[in-house]
Design a protein around this motif. Structure first.
Motif, mmCIF file in Angstrom:
data_model
loop_
_atom_site.group_PDB
_atom_site.id
_atom_site.type_symbol
_atom_site.label_atom_id
_atom_site.label_comp_id
_atom_site.label_asym_id
_atom_site.label_seq_id
_atom_site.Cartn_x
_atom_site.Cartn_y
_atom_site.Cartn_z
ATOM 1 N N LEU A 12 -3.792 -0.194 5.638
ATOM 2 C CA LEU A 12 -3.192 1.132 5.839
ATOM 3 C C LEU A 12 -3.900 2.177 4.982
ATOM 4 C CD1 LEU A 12 -1.033 2.890 7.182
ATOM 5 C CD2 LEU A 12 0.501 2.335 5.280
ATOM 6 N N ASN A 138 7.652 4.546 8.081
ATOM 7 C CA ASN A 138 6.807 3.866 9.074
ATOM 8 C C ASN A 138 7.633 2.916 9.927
ATOM 9 O OD1 ASN A 138 4.817 5.118 7.633
ATOM 10 N ND2 ASN A 138 3.878 3.240 6.852
ATOM 11 N N TYR A 141 4.418 -2.246 12.572
ATOM 12 C CA TYR A 141 3.065 -2.369 13.144
ATOM 13 C C TYR A 141 3.097 -3.328 14.338
ATOM 14 C CZ TYR A 141 1.634 -1.168 8.279
ATOM 15 O OH TYR A 141 1.478 -0.621 7.035
ATOM 16 N N LYS A 143 0.299 -4.746 15.369
ATOM 17 C CA LYS A 143 -0.826 -5.667 15.201
ATOM 18 C C LYS A 143 -0.400 -7.121 14.912
ATOM 19 C CE LYS A 143 -5.237 -6.180 12.809
ATOM 20 N NZ LYS A 143 -5.887 -6.007 11.524
ATOM 21 N N SER A 171 0.980 1.825 14.978
ATOM 22 C CA SER A 171 -0.244 1.190 14.484
ATOM 23 C C SER A 171 -0.689 1.933 13.229
ATOM 24 C CB SER A 171 -1.358 1.251 15.532
ATOM 25 O OG SER A 171 -1.806 2.584 15.680
ATOM 26 N N ARG A 172 -1.498 1.257 12.443
ATOM 27 C CA ARG A 172 -1.995 1.904 11.218
ATOM 28 C C ARG A 172 -2.849 3.120 11.566
ATOM 29 N NH1 ARG A 172 -2.117 -3.726 10.357
ATOM 30 N NH2 ARG A 172 -1.080 -4.440 8.464
#
Ligand SMILES: NC(=O)c1ccc[n+]([C@@H]2O[C@H](COP(=O)([O-])OP(=O)(O)OC[C@H]3O[C@@H](n4cnc5c(N)ncnc54)[C@H](OP(=O)(O)O)[C@@H]3O)[C@@H](O)[C@H]2O)c1
Length: 284
Positions: A12, A138, A141, A143, A171-172
């Motif tokens: 990140l 956040n 994620y 991913k 996503s980052r």
């Protein structure tokens, strides 16, 4: 102007540093890392900063105008103190602004809640610091889910405890775009933003993966306890409990939230399908 990014050796921090470099130029970006040698590839000045060391951050934040604090990875109570080292060093160095990567989710009701609570405590510490601030919460994620595709294919299914609970995956790279604007534009000061994408169920996730990868996955829900036990057996007590708690939170609807992403980033968040296509383009 100099903007510093902590944990810049991580995924990140590196994504945010790279987006800042594109936007304001590398001479204005300083990386801070516990392990500086792991961040040399960024091509910027990298200073040493372990969250456990107030002294290192006293030095690392000299001459810095704004700092992006990536939340730590340690146990919740420890994180609060680690983040305080950065906040106090920022005050001592008269850093004008602090931007913090917090997390969405509920402070009660899941095994992930202690981590959310520790993030909320740091939000409070930052608000009380007297510095200009922006807080990003956040979302999850996408991913790690996509890194499991081979396992899903082997097992023929996506299996967890989310049930019909929706997740606003991000996503980052999407987060890096938002944080760059939050760091460089004054209009965001004082705001707390949910940085989240499109809300989808796990069944929709399976369908999108099938669309992009040509797989034939289905989604099967299991109980919260059974999934947490499975993850603990695979990943150990701490991480297994965290992952189990994330899907428990999803089940409870804690990630089905209104997103402020476009307000923060100035552009719409990519759709879930776009996130999966972007991942495939890079990693396949
Ligand atoms: N939203 C989500 O789905 C999600 C999922 C996982 C994590 N997270 C959060 O995302 C953030 C980091 O993510 P990431 O993708 O960058 O993870 P990552 O790629 O695993 O990187 C972790 C970073 O944390 C650094 N770090 C660990 N302990 C530290 C310490 N004591 N002092 C300074 N730096 C330390 C590591 O430094 P070294 O290079 O020295 O090891 C590394 O740079 C954390 O806030 C984590 O809680 C969010």
């Amino acid at each position: 102007m100099k903007i510093a990014v902590t944990s810049v050796s991580g995924q990140l921090g590196a994504a945010i540093a790279n987006q800042l470099i594109k936007t304001i130029g590398k001479e204005h970006v300083v990386g801070i890392a516990r392990t500086p040698e792991k961040a040399q590839h960024l091509g910027i000045e990298v200073r040493k900063g372990d969250y456990n060391s107030r002294e290192q951050f006293n030095d690392a934040l000299v001459g810095i105008d704004a700092v992006l604090l990536v939340s730590g990875m340690d146990a919740p109570d420890k994180r609060i103190e680690q983040h305080r080292n950065v906040i106090e060093a920022a005050k001592q160095n008269k850093v004008a602004k602090i931007v913090y990567t917090s997390i969405i989710g509920a402070e009660k009701g899941s095994a992930f809640s202690p981590i959310v609570q520790s993030n909320r405590q740091t939000e409070t510490d930052i608000k009380n610091s007297g510095l200009d601030f922006v807080i990003g919460r956040n979302s999850i994620y996408i991913k790690p889910d996509l890194e499991y595709i081979d396992t899903y294919v082997k097992e023929g299914e996506i299996r967890n405890s989310a049930g019909t609970g929706k997740c606003t995956y991000t996503s980052r790279q999407a987060l890096a775009i938002a944080y760059t604007q939050m760091l460089t534009e004054e209009k965001h000061n004082g705001n707390t933003y949910n940085l989240a994408g499109e809300a989808i169920t796990q069944a929709e996730l399976a369908n999108y993966i099938n669309t992009v990868y040509g797989t034939n996955l289905s989604y099967n829900a299991i109980s919260i306890d059974a999934y947490t036990k499975e993850r603990q057996d695979a990943l150990g007590e701490f991480l297994g409990t965290v992952i189990g708690g994330i899907y428990e939170s999803m089940h409870n609807g804690a990630y089905d939230i209104k997103s402020d992403y476009e307000k923060a980033a100035g552009v719409p968040h990519p759709s879930a399908l776009e996130l999966i296509k972007a991942y495939k383009a890079i990693f396949n």
